[in-house]
Design a protein around this motif. Structure first.
Motif, short mmCIF file in Angstrom:
data_model
loop_
_atom_site.label_atom_id
_atom_site.label_comp_id
_atom_site.label_asym_id
_atom_site.label_seq_id
_atom_site.Cartn_x
_atom_site.Cartn_y
_atom_site.Cartn_z
N ARG A 5 34.98 41.10 31.39
CA ARG A 5 33.66 40.47 31.59
C ARG A 5 33.57 39.70 32.89
NH1 ARG A 5 33.14 37.36 26.03
NH2 ARG A 5 31.41 36.35 27.11
N SER A 6 34.68 39.57 33.58
CA SER A 6 34.68 38.83 34.84
C SER A 6 34.38 39.77 36.01
CB SER A 6 36.05 38.18 35.07
OG SER A 6 36.14 37.65 36.38
N PRO A 7 33.62 39.30 37.02
CA PRO A 7 33.41 40.12 38.21
C PRO A 7 34.68 40.26 39.05
CG PRO A 7 32.49 37.93 38.54
CD PRO A 7 32.90 38.02 37.10
N ARG A 8 35.72 39.54 38.68
CA ARG A 8 36.99 39.59 39.40
C ARG A 8 38.04 40.43 38.68
NH1 ARG A 8 34.72 34.67 38.70
NH2 ARG A 8 33.77 33.79 40.58
N HIS A 9 37.64 41.10 37.61
CA HIS A 9 38.57 41.88 36.79
C HIS A 9 39.23 42.99 37.59
CE1 HIS A 9 40.22 44.13 33.44
NE2 HIS A 9 39.51 45.18 33.79
N LEU A 10 40.52 43.18 37.35
CA LEU A 10 41.28 44.24 38.01
C LEU A 10 41.79 45.27 37.00
CD1 LEU A 10 43.63 42.29 40.49
CD2 LEU A 10 41.49 43.48 41.02
N ALA A 11 41.75 46.53 37.40
CA ALA A 11 42.47 47.56 36.66
C ALA A 11 43.94 47.46 37.03
CB ALA A 11 41.92 48.94 37.02
N PHE A 12 44.79 48.02 36.20
CA PHE A 12 46.24 47.89 36.44
C PHE A 12 46.67 48.50 37.77
CE2 PHE A 12 46.71 47.75 31.58
CZ PHE A 12 46.69 46.35 31.58
N ASP A 13 46.04 49.63 38.15
CA ASP A 13 46.45 50.25 39.41
C ASP A 13 46.06 49.39 40.60
OD1 ASP A 13 43.74 50.75 39.00
OD2 ASP A 13 43.79 52.74 39.90
N GLN A 14 44.90 48.74 40.53
CA GLN A 14 44.51 47.81 41.59
C GLN A 14 45.49 46.65 41.68
OE1 GLN A 14 40.44 47.27 39.83
NE2 GLN A 14 39.81 47.33 41.98
N ALA A 15 45.82 46.10 40.53
CA ALA A 15 46.73 44.96 40.50
C ALA A 15 48.10 45.34 41.02
CB ALA A 15 46.84 44.42 39.07
N ALA A 16 48.56 46.53 40.69
CA ALA A 16 49.88 46.97 41.16
C ALA A 16 49.91 47.08 42.67
CB ALA A 16 50.22 48.31 40.51
N ALA A 17 48.82 47.60 43.27
CA ALA A 17 48.77 47.74 44.72
C ALA A 17 48.77 46.37 45.40
CB ALA A 17 47.53 48.53 45.12
N GLY A 19 48.97 30.62 53.74
CA GLY A 19 50.04 29.88 53.10
C GLY A 19 49.84 29.56 51.63
N ALA A 20 49.01 30.33 50.93
CA ALA A 20 48.84 30.10 49.49
C ALA A 20 50.19 30.25 48.79
CB ALA A 20 47.85 31.11 48.91
N SER A 21 50.47 29.34 47.88
CA SER A 21 51.72 29.42 47.12
C SER A 21 51.61 30.38 45.95
CB SER A 21 52.12 28.03 46.60
OG SER A 21 51.11 27.50 45.76
N HIS A 22 50.37 30.58 45.47
CA HIS A 22 50.13 31.45 44.32
C HIS A 22 48.87 32.28 44.59
CE1 HIS A 22 52.47 28.12 42.60
NE2 HIS A 22 52.82 28.93 41.62
N VAL A 23 48.88 33.51 44.07
CA VAL A 23 47.68 34.36 44.10
C VAL A 23 47.39 34.77 42.66
CG1 VAL A 23 47.95 35.14 46.47
CG2 VAL A 23 49.11 36.39 44.64
N GLY A 24 46.09 34.77 42.33
CA GLY A 24 45.69 35.04 40.96
C GLY A 24 44.97 36.36 40.80
N PHE A 25 45.38 37.13 39.79
CA PHE A 25 44.76 38.41 39.46
C PHE A 25 44.16 38.30 38.06
CE2 PHE A 25 48.55 40.18 42.03
CZ PHE A 25 47.90 39.95 43.23
N VAL A 26 42.89 38.62 37.94
CA VAL A 26 42.17 38.43 36.68
C VAL A 26 42.18 39.72 35.86
CG1 VAL A 26 39.93 37.90 35.63
CG2 VAL A 26 40.72 36.62 37.66
N PHE A 27 42.55 39.58 34.59
CA PHE A 27 42.53 40.69 33.64
C PHE A 27 41.59 40.32 32.49
CE2 PHE A 27 46.60 40.77 35.82
CZ PHE A 27 46.66 42.08 36.27
N PHE A 28 40.29 40.43 32.76
CA PHE A 28 39.26 40.07 31.78
C PHE A 28 38.01 40.86 32.15
CE2 PHE A 28 35.98 36.85 30.25
CZ PHE A 28 36.15 37.15 28.91
#
Length: 212
Positions: free
Chosen positions: A34-46, A23-32
């Motif tokens: 240097r972060s271990p959570r960084h996403l490429a655009f294709d990953q984020a799109a999926a 039931g999360a109201s928001h999900v966060g995608f990191v575009f940085f």
């Protein structure tokens, strides 16, 4: 008002599914990078396609170039951008460029840090009170650091706001009670290693939030 939650730094389908199921109201995608959570655009799109309309998608940026924000908004179909280390003027400019809701993270350690909040009125749509990391830290957030929540007791907020910094299933109830937060944001508190989300920890956190 109920308390809602943003699960930030998601990077895999199973952890995204856990956030949505809980039931999360928001999900966060990191575009940085240097972060271990960084996403490429294709990953984020999926991941964005998998999210659908079940939660709002927030892109997380650190003093970004306009082009990065524009590309990320399109690729991940972002509903909001979350900006770290930006001045009010820069925040306002990126808000216009992105054309979506804008959040600004305000790094907090002492009461003096809260004095910067009013300057963002009109430059952003929401403030995210986050713990200030050490000056030599590689990342501005997502490190499990928390600030003294008593600093927000009785505070007057110039904008809608959310609480972040060192939250987990064990302390989110106290955090919400002390601060009055109605939106809480967690990243490292639902991980088993930096950047590696844990579906059970996500479920436990969201279950606790649902009880508030």
């Amino acid at each position: 008002m109920p308390v809602t939650a943003k699960i930030c730094g998601l990077s895999t389908p199973d952890t995204l599914d856990a956030a949505l199921a809980g039931g999360a109201s928001h999900v966060g995608f990191v575009f940085f990078p240097r972060s271990p959570r960084h996403l490429a655009f294709d990953q984020a799109a999926a991941l964005a396609a998998r999210t659908g309309e079940r939660a709002r998608r927030v892109g997380v940026f650190v003093d970004p170039a306009d082009s990065l924000v524009v590309e990320a908004v399109v690729a991940a179909r972002l509903d909001a951008i979350q900006l770290h280390k930006v001045t009010p003027a820069r925040a306002a400019a990126l808000r216009r460029t992105a054309g979506v809701e804008s959040w600004v993270a305000l790094a907090v350690k002492t009461a003096a840090d809260l004095a910067a909040a009013p300057a963002y009125a009109g430059a952003a749509d929401r403030l995210l009170y986050d713990a200030k990391t050490p000056d030599d830290a590689a990342l501005p957030g997502g490190m499990g650091v928390r600030f003294d929540w008593r600093l927000l007791e009785g505070a007057r907020h110039p904008l809608p706001w959310a609480l972040s910094g060192g939250l987990d299933a064990g302390n989110v109830a106290e955090a919400a009670m002390r601060t009055g937060a109605r939106l809480v944001d967690v990243s490292s508190g639902v991980e088993r290693a930096p950047g590696v989300k844990d579906v059970d920890k996500i479920a436990a956190f969201l279950q606790r939030v649902a009880q508030l």
